[in-house]
Design an enzyme around this catalytic site. Structure first.
Site, mmCIF file in Angstrom:
data_model
loop_
_atom_site.group_PDB
_atom_site.id
_atom_site.type_symbol
_atom_site.label_atom_id
_atom_site.label_comp_id
_atom_site.label_asym_id
_atom_site.label_seq_id
_atom_site.Cartn_x
_atom_site.Cartn_y
_atom_site.Cartn_z
ATOM 1 N N HIS A 141 35.932 15.564 31.870
ATOM 2 C CA HIS A 141 34.777 14.882 31.266
ATOM 3 C C HIS A 141 34.235 15.681 30.080
ATOM 4 C CE1 HIS A 141 33.526 12.964 35.389
ATOM 5 N NE2 HIS A 141 34.728 12.578 34.999
ATOM 6 N N TYR A 177 24.570 7.307 30.863
ATOM 7 C CA TYR A 177 25.526 7.790 31.832
ATOM 8 C C TYR A 177 26.401 8.824 31.119
ATOM 9 C CZ TYR A 177 29.428 8.731 34.597
ATOM 10 O OH TYR A 177 30.366 9.447 35.265
ATOM 11 N N HIS A 227 30.338 2.197 32.491
ATOM 12 C CA HIS A 227 29.358 2.237 33.589
ATOM 13 C C HIS A 227 28.551 0.948 33.722
ATOM 14 C CE1 HIS A 227 27.134 4.898 36.474
ATOM 15 N NE2 HIS A 227 28.300 5.519 36.449
ATOM 16 N N GLU A 251 36.584 2.134 31.229
ATOM 17 C CA GLU A 251 36.265 2.008 32.646
ATOM 18 C C GLU A 251 34.992 1.186 32.860
ATOM 19 O OE1 GLU A 251 35.707 5.878 34.302
ATOM 20 O OE2 GLU A 251 34.464 5.095 35.914
ATOM 21 N N GLU A 277 35.121 1.518 41.078
ATOM 22 C CA GLU A 277 34.464 2.556 41.887
ATOM 23 C C GLU A 277 33.352 1.994 42.765
ATOM 24 O OE1 GLU A 277 33.217 4.988 38.507
ATOM 25 O OE2 GLU A 277 31.142 4.718 39.098
ATOM 26 N N ARG A 298 40.390 1.531 40.524
ATOM 27 C CA ARG A 298 39.643 2.786 40.490
ATOM 28 C C ARG A 298 38.705 2.891 41.673
ATOM 29 N NH1 ARG A 298 38.375 6.732 37.768
ATOM 30 N NH2 ARG A 298 36.162 7.179 37.670
ATOM 31 N N GLU A 354 40.812 11.336 38.090
ATOM 32 C CA GLU A 354 39.578 11.931 37.561
ATOM 33 C C GLU A 354 39.387 13.300 38.202
ATOM 34 O OE1 GLU A 354 36.010 9.788 38.671
ATOM 35 O OE2 GLU A 354 34.902 10.674 36.991
HETATM 36 C C1 GCO Z 1 32.655 8.255 37.395
HETATM 37 C C2 GCO Z 1 31.445 7.637 37.952
HETATM 38 C C3 GCO Z 1 30.444 8.538 38.593
HETATM 39 C C4 GCO Z 1 29.302 7.778 39.218
HETATM 40 C C5 GCO Z 1 28.806 8.511 40.406
HETATM 41 C C6 GCO Z 1 27.673 7.800 41.097
HETATM 42 O O1 GCO Z 1 33.385 7.530 36.773
HETATM 43 O O2 GCO Z 1 32.880 9.426 37.632
HETATM 44 O O3 GCO Z 1 30.945 6.615 37.181
HETATM 45 O O4 GCO Z 1 30.017 9.608 37.829
HETATM 46 O O5 GCO Z 1 28.284 7.542 38.306
HETATM 47 O O6 GCO Z 1 29.847 8.714 41.271
HETATM 48 O O7 GCO Z 1 27.170 8.548 42.136
HETATM 49 MG MG MG Z 2 32.719 5.602 36.498
#
Ligand code: GCO
Ligand code: MG
Length: 423
Positions: A141, A177, A227, A251, A277, A298, A354
């Site tokens: 990241h 985010y 996000h 994503e 996610e 994902r 990730e």
């Molecule tokens: C990512 C995610 C996370 C989420 C988190 C929420 O792609 O890594 O979006 O960072 O925001 O897991 O608790």
């Molecule tokens: Mg994410």
């Protein structure tokens, strides 16, 4: 029956089946996220297993789901029938697929895989068919309030050997985010909560991708997490505009509530899309995979119910040419990360993983975390998940009082006019 067959028969008959003697929940916060791990102890000396059940925003609810419902249901049962236990636990609440229950179930499921691996003297990846690659390509990241900071961070990761970098930039004056960004007094929101405006973020995000491609070169794989914060139409535009930057993937362009819009993204561009996610129900991932509407699935393994259902998702996805990119943020315990890496290493259709670093405290509690070398994650070769938890060390880092007083829950984010927006 041949002599060899007879030997196997005898050995199998002689092997007593372990029974579940106790189920406990280990909670700790070594690095800013509330981690929950389930431990199943069997009636056989030294035979136990761990499973990730981490749901950091509602962490306090997972423990009672395990202790009050799954534990009495499972005590005394043998540990050897993982699929059967998964199905019967899943069904035993009648109403299912919520994040609390799925995480509780994942804790049980992964602990049973751990136990089976320890019994066999093999890492779980061997039980799932063995490796189809040596190690797992991961992405880091790179965040920053400003473009230059993101680029610098990305370069640092590339220098460490990462071939894949996710880039996120802040929006001045807004909660973001991946990267926050101070104050902007010209904005004048009608509230005093964290602020976010999708259109601003969209312009910043696209500019970032343009800058990153220019500054970081053609070779690096670029990823970006939207996000679920843009409107569906903005998301379609974003993906279409991003096509020229040759992304590895974008994503979560849409929220799970807006899955119907994936068709529009597909019709407008070839930008690779990753999603999932937030998913906890087959009704969410099934149509996207079958419709070939995404490129990477994902899912957060514990949110989907554990290793058992996620392995099925991987196999389903393979049939449709969809690859895996399991969720691997800080709010997954090292046991969960090992489950991710295990699935990565056995799945032909693995896409990318990730990566989140494990700080010293986390490694003091969880011995045997996946190891990163040159941008690749390596699976542990010890039996089961290969992780031992130091419960005394874990007890030194209990859940902390969160700054917003919400017990791990997230606060709200609002648009200029005060409308609540997704996080
Ligand atoms: C990512 C995610 C996370 C989420 C988190 C929420 O792609 O890594 O979006 O960072 O925001 O897991 O608790
Ligand atoms: Mg994410």
């Amino acid at each position: 029956m041949t002599q060899a067959q007879e030997q196997v028969e005898r050995a199998t008959r002689a092997m007593p089946l372990p029974r579940i003697k106790d189920i406990s929940v280990i909670e700790c916060e070594p690095a800013g996220s509330r981690l929950t791990v389930v431990k199943i102890t069997t009636d056989q000396d030294g035979l136990y297993g761990y499973g990730c059940a981490t749901f950091t925003q509602r962490a306090d609810l997972v423990k009672p789901a395990v202790e009050k419902y799954l534990k009495p249901f499972l005590l005394g049962k043998t540990t050897d029938r993982i699929e059967d236990i998964w199905q019967s636990c899943y069904d035993s609440s009648y109403w299912r697929n919520g994040p609390v229950l799925n995480n509780a179930l994942s804790g049980i499921d992964q602990a049973l895989w751990d136990i089976k691996g320890r019994q066999a003297g093999m890492p779980v990846y061997q039980l799932a068919g063995g490796k189809c690659r040596e190690a797992v390509d991961a992405y880091a990241h790179a965040d920053g309030a400003e473009y230059a900071e993101v680029i610098d961070n990305a370069k640092k990761f590339m220098a460490q050997g990462f071939r894949n970098v996710r880039v996120q930039v802040g929006v001045p004056g807004m909660a973001g985010y991946g990267a926050q960004h101070g104050e902007d007094h010209t904005l004048k929101p009608l509230h005093n909560k964290p602020l976010f405006e999708p259109a601003y973020a969209m312009r910043r995000g696209l500019k970032l991708l343009e800058t990153a491609r220019k500054e970081l070169g053609e070779e690096v794989n670029l990823l970006h997490d939207m996000h679920e914060r843009l409107t569906p139409n903005e998301a379609v535009m974003f993906c279409k505009e991003a096509e020229q930057y040759n992304m590895f993937f974008l994503e979560d362009p849409l929220s799970p509530e807006d899955l119907g819009y994936f068709q529009q993204i597909r019709q407008n561009c070839a930008t690779p899309i990753a999603m999932g996610e937030l998913f906890n129900s087959p009704h969410e991932w099934q149509p996207l995979i079958e419709g070939r509407l995404i490129d990477y699935i994902r899912v957060h393994l514990s949110e989907a119910g554990g290793f058992t259902p996620s392995r099925k998702i991987a196999i389903l996805a393979e049939m449709y040419g969809v690859k895996t990119a399991w969720h691997g943020p800080g709010d997954v315990s090292p046991v969960g990360h090992m489950a991710n890496v295990t699935l990565d290493i056995v799945s032909y259709n693995f896409g990318i993983q990730e990566y989140t670093p494990f700080n010293e405290t986390t490694q003091e509690i969880f011995r045997g975390c996946p190891v990163l070398k040159n941008g690749y994650l390596w699976v542990n070769e010890k039996p089961g998940w290969g992780i031992e938890i130091d419960e005394q060390a874990a007890a030194k880092y209990p859940f902390r009082q969160s700054a917003n007083g919400l017990n791990g829950g997230w606060g709200e984010i609002r648009k200029l006019d005060g409308t609540v927006i997704k996080q």
